[in-house]
Scaffold this motif. Structure first.
Motif, PDB file in Angstrom:
ATOM      1  N   SER A  60      -3.993   0.844  -2.379  1.00  9.03           N
ATOM      2  CA  SER A  60      -3.751  -0.521  -1.942  1.00  9.03           C
ATOM      3  C   SER A  60      -3.522  -1.540  -3.149  1.00  9.03           C
ATOM      4  O   SER A  60      -3.928  -1.195  -4.296  1.00  9.03           O
ATOM      5  CB  SER A  60      -4.943  -0.842  -1.227  1.00  9.03           C
ATOM      6  OG  SER A  60      -6.091  -1.091  -1.814  1.00  9.03           O
ATOM      7  N   THR A  83       0.912  -1.093   0.115  1.00 10.60           N
ATOM      8  CA  THR A  83       0.046  -0.002  -0.122  1.00 10.60           C
ATOM      9  C   THR A  83       0.970   1.207   0.002  1.00 10.60           C
ATOM     10  O   THR A  83       2.206   1.027   0.445  1.00 10.60           O
ATOM     11  CB  THR A  83      -0.917   0.045   1.230  1.00 10.60           C
ATOM     12  OG1 THR A  83      -0.123  -0.024   2.376  1.00 10.60           O
ATOM     13  CG2 THR A  83      -1.827  -1.096   1.101  1.00 10.60           C
ATOM     14  N   ASN A 122      -4.804   7.172  -0.962  1.00  8.32           N
ATOM     15  CA  ASN A 122      -4.439   5.778  -0.583  1.00  8.32           C
ATOM     16  C   ASN A 122      -4.542   4.815  -1.660  1.00  8.32           C
ATOM     17  O   ASN A 122      -5.398   4.858  -2.163  1.00  8.32           O
ATOM     18  CB  ASN A 122      -5.498   5.502   0.940  1.00  8.32           C
ATOM     19  CG  ASN A 122      -5.240   6.495   1.717  1.00  8.32           C
ATOM     20  OD1 ASN A 122      -4.181   6.708   2.542  1.00  8.32           O
ATOM     21  ND2 ASN A 122      -6.324   7.166   2.198  1.00  8.32           N
ATOM     22  N   ARG A 163      -9.315   0.224  -6.077  1.00 10.54           N
ATOM     23  CA  ARG A 163      -8.334   0.155  -5.019  1.00 10.54           C
ATOM     24  C   ARG A 163      -7.712   1.414  -4.428  1.00 10.54           C
ATOM     25  O   ARG A 163      -6.929   1.249  -3.397  1.00 10.54           O
ATOM     26  CB  ARG A 163      -6.907  -0.812  -5.607  1.00 10.54           C
ATOM     27  CG  ARG A 163      -7.126  -2.019  -6.341  1.00 10.54           C
ATOM     28  CD  ARG A 163      -6.278  -2.699  -6.928  1.00 10.54           C
ATOM     29  NE  ARG A 163      -6.016  -1.964  -8.300  1.00 10.54           N
ATOM     30  CZ  ARG A 163      -4.875  -1.203  -8.411  1.00 10.54           C
ATOM     31  NH1 ARG A 163      -3.893  -1.084  -7.492  1.00 10.54           N
ATOM     32  NH2 ARG A 163      -4.443  -0.741  -9.395  1.00 10.54           N
TER      33      ARG A 163
END
Lengths: 115, 116
Positions: A79, A18, A77, A63
Motif C-alpha cells: 500500500s 496499492t 499486499n 506498508r
C-alpha cells in the motif's frame, strides 16, 4: 515439472496506489518466501510463511503485508506505493521442515514499476 | 549476521574457455548450505549448483563445479567450456541450516560476459 507461478508478471502503478502480487508455489511445497530485487541489486529477503503461518521477517516495510492461504498460495499486499518500491519481486517455494535441506525454487518474478 | 561477498563485479571469458567466480562468506554456524544462482537477462533466478557444508566433496553439475573451502569460508564456481548461454549475473548465496532461519542471503553478484 511444474514451477513457481507468479502473477502478474508486470505491474505499473502510480504513487500512493496499492498493489497485490500473487505467488503459487510448486505443488506440495508448503513454504513460501518473498524477495525484493531493486535495479542493479541483489535480492533481499522480505518475509516467509510455513504452513500458512509467518515464519520469518526481513526488511519488509510496514506498508507491506502478506499471507499464505489454505492452498499454500501467497499474496504480497503493498500500500501507499513509493517510487522506491519499483523492483522485481520474487517468490520462492520449498518443501520440508524449517532448516531442512530442500532448495528454494524461484518464480519468474513480478516487475513492479511505480510512476 | 551472515554475509556473502563477491569481489568481482564483472568478468569476461572467451567462449570454450574456463572461468572461476569467487565468493567468500562469513558465518559462525557450522551447518549451512551454499548456492550459486544464475540470473540471465530474463531475470529468472536459476539454481546452478548447491553445496551442503557438512559434505567435504565438492558439488559438480555438468560443466559447473565448485571449490568449497570450509575453513577459509570460500566457495568459488568454475565454469568449464564456457558457452554464450552462460552470460548472466551470478549470485553466490548462503542459507542457514538452523531450525528457524532459512532465508537466503545473496552476494552482490558477478556479471559474466562470454566473448565469442
Amino acid at each position: 515439472a511444474a514451477g513457481v507461478i507468479q502473477s502478474p508478471r508486470h505491474l505499473i502503478k502510480e504513487k500512493r496506489e496499492t498493489a497485490t502480487l500473487k505467488c503459487y508455489p510448486i505443488p506440495r511445497h508448503d513454504t513460501v518466501y518473498w524477495y525484493q530485487q531493486g535495479p542493479g541489486q541483489d535480492p533481499q529477503f522480505l518475509i516467509s510463511f510455513y504452513e500458512k503461518m509467518q515464519s520469518d521477517k526481513g526488511s519488509i516495510p510496514d506498508r507491506f503485508s502478506a499471507q499464505q492461504f489454505s492452498d499454500y498460495h501467497s499474496e504480497l499486499n503493498m500500500s501507499s506505493l513509493e517510487l522506491g518500491d519499483s523492483a522485481l519481486y520474487f517468490c520462492a517455494s520449498t518443501l520440508g521442515p524449517r532448516g531442512g535441506p530442500d532448495t528454494q525454487y524461484f518464480g519468474p518474478g513480478t516487475r513492479l514499476t511505480v510512476l | 549476521a551472515q554475509t556473502v561477498t563477491q569481489s568481482q563485479p564483472e568478468m569476461s571469458v572467451q567462449e570454450a574457455e574456463t572461468v572461476t567466480l569467487s565468493c567468500t562468506y562469513d558465518t559462525s554456524e557450522s551447518d549451512y548450505y551454499l548456492f550459486w544462482y544464475k540470473q540471465p537477462p530474463s531475470r529468472q533466478m536459476i539454481l546452478v549448483i548447491r553445496q551442503e557444508a557438512y559434505k567435504q566433496q565438492n558439488a559438480t553439475e555438468n560443466r559447473f563445479s565448485v571449490n568449497f573451502q570450509k575453513a577459509a569460508k570460500s566457495f568459488s564456481l568454475k565454469i568449464s567450456d564456457s558457452q554464450l548461454g552462460d552470460a548472466a549475473m551470478y549470485f553466490c548465496a548462503y542459507r542457514s541450516a538452523a531450525n528457524r532461519d532459512d532465508k537466503i542471503i545473496f552476494g552482490k553478484g558477478t556479471r559474466l560476459h562470454i566473448l565469442p
